[in-house]
Enzyme design. Sequence first.
Site, PDB file in Angstrom:
ATOM      1  N   LYS A   1       0.821  -1.221   0.000  1.00  0.00           N
ATOM      2  CA  LYS A   1       0.000   0.000   0.000  1.00  0.00           C
ATOM      3  C   LYS A   1       0.854   1.269   0.000  1.00  0.00           C
ATOM      4  O   LYS A   1       0.395   2.321  -0.428  1.00  0.00           O
ATOM      5  CB  LYS A   1      -0.981  -0.024   1.166  1.00  0.00           C
ATOM      6  CG  LYS A   1      -2.057  -1.085   0.951  1.00  0.00           C
ATOM      7  CD  LYS A   1      -3.174  -1.017   1.954  1.00  0.00           C
ATOM      8  CE  LYS A   1      -4.280  -2.003   1.603  1.00  0.00           C
ATOM      9  NZ  LYS A   1      -3.864  -3.427   1.732  1.00  0.00           N
TER      10      LYS A   1
HETATM   11  C1  LIG Z   1      -4.416  -4.519   1.017  1.00  0.00           C
HETATM   12  C2  LIG Z   1      -3.597  -5.740   0.866  1.00  0.00           C
HETATM   13  C3  LIG Z   1      -3.917  -6.740  -0.091  1.00  0.00           C
HETATM   14  C4  LIG Z   1      -5.158  -6.659  -0.981  1.00  0.00           C
HETATM   15  O1  LIG Z   1      -5.121  -5.601  -1.889  1.00  0.00           O
HETATM   16  P1  LIG Z   1      -6.472  -5.105  -2.599  1.00  0.00           P
HETATM   17  O2  LIG Z   1      -6.088  -3.916  -3.398  1.00  0.00           O
HETATM   18  O3  LIG Z   1      -7.411  -4.774  -1.471  1.00  0.00           O
HETATM   19  O4  LIG Z   1      -6.962  -6.230  -3.421  1.00  0.00           O
HETATM   20  C5  LIG Z   1      -3.079  -7.836  -0.203  1.00  0.00           C
HETATM   21  N1  LIG Z   1      -1.992  -7.973   0.592  1.00  0.00           N
HETATM   22  C6  LIG Z   1      -1.647  -7.047   1.509  1.00  0.00           C
HETATM   23  C7  LIG Z   1      -0.448  -7.269   2.360  1.00  0.00           C
HETATM   24  C8  LIG Z   1      -2.430  -5.901   1.678  1.00  0.00           C
HETATM   25  O5  LIG Z   1      -2.095  -4.986   2.611  1.00  0.00           O
END
Ligand SMILES: *Cc1c(COP(=O)(O)O)cnc(C)c1O
Length: 463
Positions: free
Chosen positions: A115
Site C-alpha cells: 500500500k
Molecule cells: C491490502 C492488501 C492486499 C489486498 O489488496 P487489494 O487492493 O485490497 O486487493 C493484499 N496484501 C496485503 C499485504 C495488503 O495490505
Amino acid sequence: MSAFSSYISTRGGVAPVDFAQAVMMGLADDGGLLIPSQIPSVGKDTLNKWRSLTYPELACEVMRPFVGDAIPYDDFKQLVAKSYATFQADDVIPVKKVGKVFICELFHGPTLAFKDVALQLLGNLFEYLLKRDGGKLNIIGATSGDTGSAAIHGVRGKQGIDIFIMFPDGRVSPLQERQMTTVPDANVHCIAVKGTFDDGQRVLKEVFNDLDFKRSYHLGAVNSVNWARVLVQVVYYFWASFKAQKETGAAAVQIAVPTGNFGDIFAGYVALRMGAPIRRLILATNENDILSRFFNTGVYSRGTVCPTLSPSMDIQVASNFERYLYYRVGQNPEKVRTLMAQFAAEKSLTINDGGDATFAAGRGDTAMTLDAIKRYYDSDKYILDPHTAVGVSVAEKFLADDIPTVCLATAHPAKFAAAIQKALGQDLAHHPTLDALVNLPTRRVTLDPQKDVIEKYVSDCLK
Ligand SMILES: *Cc1c(COP(=O)(O)O)cnc(C)c1O
C-alpha cells in the site's frame, strides 16, 4: 481536459472532472466510482522505449496521459521522485526469480507493505494540490491493522494535512500498533478506541454523516477507491512484465495477485487494457472467496467474513469491484446501477455472459498458504508473507511452459511473523525497520467510540 485525463462515474451521474478533482473527490458524488473516460492504448514502440526506464521514470510515463493538464508534468515528476525516494530497494520494486515463478517485491516502502507504493504518492499529491489550490484536509479513518500505518506514513509531516486513525484498543498486533504510534510528526493522531474494529467503523460513519462537522473540519478519507491509488499501481504491472520478459524472452506474462478489495488487480486490468504484455491475470483469494467464486461461476454473492492468516484480504464486499463491473457490462452505467441496486437489495448479483478469459481465479486456503511458505523456504530459502503465499499457491494451479508467471508480493514476511512461525516452526521473519520500533517512544490517546468524544478530540487537536 484531454479525453484520457477526464473522469466519469461508473453510475453515469457526475459531470466529467479532471485528475486533480478526482484525487480530492475520492468516491463519486452519485455513489459510483470514478474511472477515466477513456483508457489510452500503448503501442509496441512506446513499450520498447519504456523497457529501459528506471521505476520513477516509468511511473511518470505510464501516468502522464491520466494526469493530463491537471498538474504540470515537471511538477508531477518531482512528486513521483520524492515518493519513491522513501523506498529501501535501489530499483524501488525488485523482481526476482524464485523457483518456477518471478516474485515482484512491492514491500520496500516505509511500512513494508504494497500500500506504500500508492500512498506515498497520494500524500504528496494531496500536499501539492492543497498548497496550490488552497484548503486543508483532515483525514480520518478506522483500521484493523495495515492500511492505517501506510496512510499515516503517506501524509506524516505534510503541510495542510492532519490525520486521525482509529484502531481497536488491544486488538491490533503490537507491531501494527507501533508502526502507527511511533510516528513522531505533530500532524499524526492515533486513537485507540475502546471496542472492536466495528465500533471504529460505526463511529467513523457517524462522524462522516455529521455533514456540518464534516464540512467545517474539511474531513476526508484515504480509502482504496481513490482513483489515484489505482492509477499508481498500474505502473508496476508494466515494470514486472518487462523484467520477466527480459529474463525469458517470452512475448507475454501472466500475473498472480492476492486480492481483497480488487484495487490492486483492477490496476492490472487497466495495464492489460492499455496494452501491457500481460496474457492474463490470476486472481487469488483466501477463504473469503467472493471474488474467486464470481470469476468461476458468474455469481457475486456476499458471505460472512472469516479471519485468516492473510488479514488484509479478509474482505467480503470488494470496494473496487464496481470499476471492473463497468467494463464487464460494456461500459454501460445504467446496467451498473441496476446490478448494484440488485446487489444492495439481495446481497447477490449474477452475470451470464460466458465469463472473461482475461482472468483465471482460485482460492488459497490456510493449509495451502502454510504449505507454500514452507516449500519456498525449504527449496529456495525465500520467505513468502502469507498474502503473497495465497497468490503463489493459486498461481501454481495455472503455471504454463510458454508463459512466465509473476507473483505480486504484497508484504514483507516480518509483518506477519506469527504466520511464518506457524509455517516454519521457527521465528525467522525479521526486518531491521520493524525490530527498531521496539525502542521508540509511542503516542496515542484512548477514547470511547462515541461521535461526540471523537469530534471533540478532532476539534481540540486542530485548535
Ligand atoms: C491490502 C492488501 C492486499 C489486498 O489488496 P487489494 O487492493 O485490497 O486487493 C493484499 N496484501 C496485503 C499485504 C495488503 O495490505
